[in-house]
Motif scaffolding. Sequence first.
Motif, PDB file in Angstrom:
ATOM      1  N   HIS A   1       0.844  -1.190   0.000  1.00  0.00           N
ATOM      2  CA  HIS A   1       0.000   0.000   0.000  1.00  0.00           C
ATOM      3  C   HIS A   1       0.881   1.242   0.000  1.00  0.00           C
ATOM      4  N   ILE A   2       0.435   2.268  -0.706  1.00  0.00           N
ATOM      5  CA  ILE A   2       1.186   3.509  -0.759  1.00  0.00           C
ATOM      6  C   ILE A   2       1.058   4.246   0.575  1.00  0.00           C
ATOM      7  N   GLY A   3       2.170   4.724   1.100  1.00  0.00           N
ATOM      8  CA  GLY A   3       2.152   5.467   2.355  1.00  0.00           C
ATOM      9  C   GLY A   3       3.535   5.984   2.698  1.00  0.00           C
ATOM     10  N   TYR A   4       3.701   6.402   3.933  1.00  0.00           N
ATOM     11  CA  TYR A   4       5.021   6.860   4.366  1.00  0.00           C
ATOM     12  C   TYR A   4       5.126   6.749   5.880  1.00  0.00           C
ATOM     13  N   ILE A   5       6.360   6.737   6.371  1.00  0.00           N
ATOM     14  CA  ILE A   5       6.607   6.661   7.810  1.00  0.00           C
ATOM     15  C   ILE A   5       6.370   8.039   8.411  1.00  0.00           C
ATOM     16  N   PHE A   6       5.404   8.127   9.318  1.00  0.00           N
ATOM     17  CA  PHE A   6       5.004   9.387   9.921  1.00  0.00           C
ATOM     18  C   PHE A   6       5.824   9.688  11.173  1.00  0.00           C
ATOM     19  N   ASP A   7       6.162   8.642  11.941  1.00  0.00           N
ATOM     20  CA  ASP A   7       6.902   8.809  13.181  1.00  0.00           C
ATOM     21  C   ASP A   7       7.429   7.442  13.596  1.00  0.00           C
ATOM     22  N   VAL A   8       8.181   7.407  14.700  1.00  0.00           N
ATOM     23  CA  VAL A   8       8.756   6.159  15.201  1.00  0.00           C
ATOM     24  C   VAL A   8       8.587   6.128  16.716  1.00  0.00           C
ATOM     25  N   ILE A   9       8.247   4.958  17.261  1.00  0.00           N
ATOM     26  CA  ILE A   9       8.136   4.828  18.716  1.00  0.00           C
ATOM     27  C   ILE A   9       9.529   4.901  19.335  1.00  0.00           C
ATOM     28  N   ALA A  10       9.698   5.832  20.254  1.00  0.00           N
ATOM     29  CA  ALA A  10      11.002   6.031  20.872  1.00  0.00           C
ATOM     30  C   ALA A  10      11.076   5.428  22.268  1.00  0.00           C
ATOM     31  N   GLU A  11       9.944   5.406  22.970  1.00  0.00           N
ATOM     32  CA  GLU A  11       9.965   4.952  24.362  1.00  0.00           C
ATOM     33  C   GLU A  11       8.585   4.445  24.756  1.00  0.00           C
ATOM     34  N   ASN A  12       8.533   3.204  25.227  1.00  0.00           N
ATOM     35  CA  ASN A  12       7.296   2.661  25.765  1.00  0.00           C
ATOM     36  C   ASN A  12       7.179   3.043  27.233  1.00  0.00           C
ATOM     37  N   THR A  13       5.977   3.403  27.663  1.00  0.00           N
ATOM     38  CA  THR A  13       5.795   3.791  29.058  1.00  0.00           C
ATOM     39  C   THR A  13       4.822   2.835  29.743  1.00  0.00           C
ATOM     40  N   SER A  14       3.715   3.343  30.195  1.00  0.00           N
ATOM     41  CA  SER A  14       2.815   2.540  31.020  1.00  0.00           C
ATOM     42  C   SER A  14       1.493   2.314  30.308  1.00  0.00           C
TER      43      SER A  14
END
Length: 516
Positions: free
Chosen positions: A373-386
């Motif tokens: 599917h056409i799209g793009y990377i919008f952001d990236v998970i940097a840190e998981n919390t609670s």
Amino acid sequence: MSATIAPNCYCYQPLLEPDSIRILLLQPARSHEIDLEGSLIHTTLSDCDDDIIEPFTALSYVWGDSGKTELAHVDAQSVAITPTLDAALRDLRDSTRVRKIWADALCIDQSNNEEKAQQVVNMGEVYKTAARTIIHLGPLTPQADRVLEHVPRRNCGRNVAPGGSYATIVKEAEEDLLTRTWFRRVWVFQELVLSRDPWIQCGSKMVRWVDVCHLLIPPSNDHDIFRESLNKGLSGVQILRQMENSRKIGNEPIWDLLIKRRGLGATDPRDMVYAHMGMASDSSTLSQYVSIDYRQEHDVSEVYVQVTRYIIDKIGLSSVFSLIEETPFEERLPRLPSWTPDWRKTTTKKNARRDYTHQRFHLFTQNPHILAHIGYIFDVIAENTSNPSQKEVVGVTLTTHGKFDSIGNRKSAKTREGRDSVVPRHARTGDAIIYLCSCTSFVVARRIEKSDPDLDESLWQKYTNSDRLVLLNKRLPIEHSLFVGVCSLRAMGKLVRPEDRAWSLAQPDLRLIALH
């Protein structure tokens, strides 16, 4: 009597017409203990539909443990049947008259996959044509007997005996009758919904389905009792209500049927799909994607992929994505693509969201199964919390147009761009947050290493050769990933919504997202 004889030892004669079926002529017996005897005759559904003198009865029951068998004598041959079928036929057998019965285990050659596939296609018509359907729930226990004694005759109102109460009857039903395995098997739904006149039978006692519903499904003034039973974890009346509502509503599209019934018992997991095809309102178009095929090489994952492709093409990506993430990768069916729901597993979702993702933005491939599917990377998970707060979950609700039913399935996370997000509980640091064109949800995807120039070339060639996809003047990079789940994003305290105006073909990071 017990038996170890193979169930396919009976010598079946082939069915010659497309609507041919076999009917069991069950011989009478004056004692319950006398051996079962009968014969199989060939007929057609059209002939049966015209027969107003000696119509047949269809049997709906649970197969049970096929490793334990009893013997029936059919056309002077010994045939092994399961104890549940043995009990049902003994309870159905008349003392003086021959009964015409359709029972799948005997009337279909279970060793012939080609015949079985054809008969499964016809099965909905079998239950439509039968004069009545007997739902055999097993033995008549004291509790079941007390409940059935209160079942009113048709149009006679409730029959609550002196000293009894509706709450007591519901409690008795929830503890026995409504816990029977039949209510949680996948095939019985079609058998019930399509039946002209269904009856419930326990032991030798029979009552009409509609009368049982009249007794146990509460009217508006009994809602408090109904809620109390559900709060105690007793959901039998709720299942009964859902099944009766489906009988009244009539046919529904395949995605609604699968969502409502997924996770129910099926000996063959392919039947989670096959058992609903005969009653789906969109069965004619669905058959262009899914064919009933019991050959060994037509495995479960292939069937689940086929029906998922159909649903995506019809009502969009979000409709499918919201049904996947509750099942972690390690619990899913082997070889099942990450973008395909495991229809064996239950879900808290009640219906499918429709986003009608435009077909011109995606394509499918086989061997391997890929959704590109056409799209793009919008952001990236940097840190998981609670675990997220209720406020954050409300944010997810607004973003994805569908409620996440359990906070326990979600967790909070920070992104590289400083946004707050609510992501699936099994998302990891480094997972990408992706925008797929025209999809109403952001998705979380996990990048996988695919050093396969031939695969990339074939993907791109299929893209450029497809007349339903957007044509671009440049070749896009291909991002190979696994689908993890949907997510919501907040920036400056406000929801970030995936909207088409934020996306354009000129987006510099545009790529072809290949979900495996």
